[in-house]
Design an enzyme around this catalytic site. Sequence first.
Site, PDB file in Angstrom:
ATOM      1  CD  GLU A  13      14.054   2.815   9.210  1.00  0.00           C
ATOM      2  OE1 GLU A  13      14.405   3.778   9.918  1.00  0.00           O
ATOM      3  OE2 GLU A  13      14.516   1.683   9.321  1.00  0.00           O
ATOM      4  CB  CYS A  42      13.208  10.267   7.582  1.00  0.00           C
ATOM      5  SG  CYS A  42      13.375   8.960   6.446  1.00  0.00           S
ATOM      6  CD  GLU A  73      10.531  13.862  10.637  1.00  0.00           C
ATOM      7  OE1 GLU A  73       9.496  13.246  10.956  1.00  0.00           O
ATOM      8  OE2 GLU A  73      11.467  13.340  10.009  1.00  0.00           O
ATOM      9  CE  LYS A  81      -2.249   3.247   2.734  1.00  0.00           C
ATOM     10  NZ  LYS A  81      -1.979   4.234   1.758  1.00  0.00           N
TER      11      LYS A  81
HETATM   12  C1  UN1 Z   1      14.319   9.011   3.665  1.00  0.00           C
HETATM   13  O1  UN1 Z   1      14.701  10.128   3.935  1.00  0.00           O
HETATM   14  O2  UN1 Z   1      13.178   8.664   3.955  1.00  0.00           O
HETATM   15  O3  UN1 Z   1      20.031   8.511   2.962  1.00  0.00           O
HETATM   16  C2  UN1 Z   1      15.190   8.042   2.958  1.00  0.00           C
HETATM   17  C3  UN1 Z   1      19.258   9.123   2.227  1.00  0.00           C
HETATM   18  C4  UN1 Z   1      18.525   8.354   1.155  1.00  0.00           C
HETATM   19  C5  UN1 Z   1      17.313   7.711   1.714  1.00  0.00           C
HETATM   20  C6  UN1 Z   1      16.451   8.648   2.508  1.00  0.00           C
HETATM   21  N1  UN1 Z   1      19.408   7.355   0.609  1.00  0.00           N
HETATM   22  O4  UN1 Z   1      19.081  10.328   2.335  1.00  0.00           O
END
Ligand code: UN1
Length: 495
Positions: free
Chosen positions: A251, A285, A386, A176
């Site tokens: 995550e 993230c 965040e 999804k």
């Molecule tokens: C994310 O920010 O959700 O390390 C993933 C990084 C990328 C992956 C980010 N390879 O910024």
Amino acid sequence: MAIKTYKNYIDGKWVVSSSGETFDNINPANKKEIIGRFQKSNADDLNKAVKSAVKAQEGWRNLPAPKRGEILFRVGELLTKYKESLAEDMTREMGKVLNETRGDVQEAIDLTYYTAGEGRRMLGETVPSELNNKFCMTVRMPVGVVAAITPWNFPIAIPSWKLIPALVCGNTVVFKPASDTPLSAYRFVKIFEEAGLPPGVLNFVTGSGSEVGEPLIEHHSIKLVSFTGSTDTGAQVAHKCAWNMKQYSLEMGGKNAIIVMDDADLDPAVEGVVWGAFGTTGQRCTACSRVIVHKKVIKKFISRLLKRTKTLRLGDGLKNTTDVGPLINEEQRQKVLGYCKVGVEEGAKLLLGGNIYNKGKCRSGFFFEPTLFAEVSPKMRIAQEEIFGPVLSILECKSLERAVEIVNDSRFGLSSAIYTRDVNRAFKAIEKLDTGITYINSSTIGAEVQLPFGGTKGTGNGHREAGTTALEIFTEWKSVFVDYSGGLQKAQIED
Ligand code: UN1
């Protein structure tokens, strides 16, 4: 041009939702542009998808892992073949600039080639037995039917982190995707179909979190939920899974920081901070949302940072003159705006930006000015929460020890970085920074797929995606004891 309607993929067939309804996927750089219509699915569709994944489980787990890997290698080849058009579609539905969407697809290619090879490895252990004529080993087994719930900021890379290891390990999947980026997800699923994945092994259902995501997590046949998204939603996933004795890998958020020491080479540090803070419009993230600068160089650093940030050009990510694309949607833009107001109210000094960007063609998209706040103190909300937008907080420190304390004073622990030319300080930082990823003389973003990806504290629940660590999520261990003595041997028992 007529707007295309896209379907769900269940049991190897493209099907409409029983709701009879669709939702629009729009271009965040130009909200008038509808990119496609997607199925507004419900629990009924979801149940069919899970049923199909259950049905396909036996056949798929019985296919030798190297053969599963071969199908996935073809997925890697097709991702490579379609890379450019996948990147273009992704920029249109998600907004980040073409170079970054190409990078997103490339990350999926890298992950796919790396992980498909597990079909011929999937290493277990052989260990000695405490008895003669006895052999001990471990083997990996699939978990069963996996739910993959993915966010919009990496619309192909993050699904690849889940689908590829899940499949090579012999699981079947219900996928999804986020409702802001269903087109990239659809195209990814099409590639699996073209690569020859058997029907039912991967099922794709679009729709909202409440109508599809929740029943998916709660479905009794789902054995593992792999989720990437906000910490609040992740916490709900955890509650639901714990209650139903399911496995879950989460995550979630980050509040990543770069330390700039007084001995740092300032120009690369400025570049690293700008790339980390404003790349993907701050919607990673791993984005750098705090920079902690040594008192001795902070003035110089800020003046260079300000100058560099002012050069960033906002616009449609499809144009090669654009550095920073839009935010994903209006809700996110209001959230970012809200945080800028909070920053001002809390007494931080707004150096640049802080507002919605409405100039020229950007008027029709969800653009936001790259924003710099100075004189931020560690406890301010803009230094703690965040934001997921192009907002950078600048904090001051007097020593490495204090800088590390500030970095670690966070509920998250995904990525951190330090700019220094002193190897002792670099290693001290590696030792003390409480994050899953640490960079020396590089930004907080740009992790490579052959290493574990994930974080400490509120960022995750102890799992790591990518690398060989992904196998820990997507397999169950079986310990095997083979007794070839011809008699009864008893472990732990003295005769
Ligand atoms: C994310 O920010 O959700 O390390 C993933 C990084 C990328 C992956 C980010 N390879 O910024």
